[in-house]
Scaffold this motif. Structure first.
Motif, short mmCIF file in Angstrom:
data_model
loop_
_atom_site.label_atom_id
_atom_site.label_comp_id
_atom_site.label_asym_id
_atom_site.label_seq_id
_atom_site.Cartn_x
_atom_site.Cartn_y
_atom_site.Cartn_z
N LEU A 127 0.10 33.80 64.10
CA LEU A 127 -0.28 34.39 62.81
C LEU A 127 -1.63 33.86 62.34
N ALA A 128 -1.83 32.55 62.49
CA ALA A 128 -3.11 31.96 62.10
C ALA A 128 -4.24 32.54 62.95
N PRO A 157 -3.34 24.52 59.67
CA PRO A 157 -4.51 23.98 58.96
C PRO A 157 -4.60 22.45 59.06
N GLU A 196 3.64 30.64 64.14
CA GLU A 196 2.64 30.20 63.15
C GLU A 196 1.24 30.18 63.77
N ALA A 230 -5.07 36.15 61.91
CA ALA A 230 -5.86 36.20 60.67
C ALA A 230 -7.29 35.75 60.92
#
Lengths: 199, 199
Positions: free
Chosen positions: B108-109, B28, B105, B112
């Motif tokens: 996974l981001a 993010p 990471e 999603a």
């Protein structure tokens, strides 16, 4: 909305609005504004429940945990042969219908966002610990009932079952054509079988 | 930056800046602005590579796939006993060090976000299909080498191995204290062993 509506009823109404929005627009579409519109209320009156989208996600994940736990307890107490019952409880965490699909999307969004948000991480850790412990219970119950293969490493098998369960959840929600609900259920059943004496 | 820098070199520089930002600030925090600052260049000159954070995530995931594939191919051709070699290749997809932690990471981001972004979904599907096919190869190679238990359902075992792999990846990246790298490796090795004759 009458002022006499109590907190529990109000919470239920908000929760249902959150749920309708997530199922329709996905997690990123579930803004506080969208939920307020869906619930027919003002942004201001939603502040009691959540002020930001991360808090909304936190609220939604709390609902996921409550709902999955309630369904799991119902399945566990439904009677029938042990292994079939354990399988049904485990299946409650897989995205096998629209409702659980939405729940899995919330869980996946939370797991990704929690990597950078300590408040979400705390909730993710709690729900992960609960499901991990349940996987441990499944392996232990199988063993104590004399249904498990001899010589199982209980801790390792709990970790492996938990990995199968969340791996299937990620795949069934993100590639439903490649892994339809029935196939995910079949792979989970095969894994449970592989832990058994007859496996 | 001299105008003669060719596209491949420029891509490598941008990729490294993306990577440093993601490892430092998480997905993010990896805005186009942050990457421009890290690469010592302007927002405008980054437009060629990506204009939005979703495109940046797409770029980063393309790098993940390239890097994991290169490491996998290196491990596969490194020689040594078959089962140990297969295990090493599978381990290349687990977050067992800082670099693979950052890659997981990103994955996974992306997984999603792809639930609501068709362009990301296409990339997710391609990388999922690649890893799924590789799991199929592992089961097939074990079988053809006479190392596998007899009567394995190859398609089902490919799906189960893929679930174990991604389940462990999610858990190792999101709960590293509960599932340290060595433990994830151990569970994966136990799963591969369970497919074997000696399992």
């Amino acid at each position: 909305m009458p002022r006499t509506v109590d907190a529990a009823e109000r919470r239920r109404q908000i929760a249902e609005a959150v749920w309708r929005v997530i199922r329709r627009d996905g997690v990123p579409g579930a803004s506080v504004r969208a939920v307020a519109r869906e619930a027919g209320t003002s942004m201001g009156s939603l502040r009691h429940w959540f002020a930001t989208q991360d808090e909304l996600l936190h609220f939604a994940m709390t609902l996921v945990v409550e709902r999955a736990r309630a369904r799991g307890e119902a399945a566990a107490s439904a009677g029938g042969p042990l292994v079939a019952r354990l399988l049904r409880v485990l299946e409650e965490t897989l995205p096998l219908d629209d409702e659980r699909q939405a729940e899995t999307e919330v869980w996946l969004a939370l797991t990704a966002r929690a990597l950078v948000d300590p408040r979400l991480a705390e909730l993710r850790d709690r729900s992960a610990a609960e499901l991990h412990a349940f996987c441990g219970d499944v392996v232990r119950v199988l063993t104590e009932a004399g249904e498990a293969r001899s010589g199982l490493d209980l801790d390792l098998e709990a970790e492996r079952l938990y990995a199968v369960l969340d791996g299937l959840a990620v795949h069934a929600v993100s590639r439903p054509t490649a892994l339809p609900a029935d196939r995910a259920r079949q792979v989970l059943a095969a894994h449970l079988d592989s832990l058994r004496d007859t496996g």
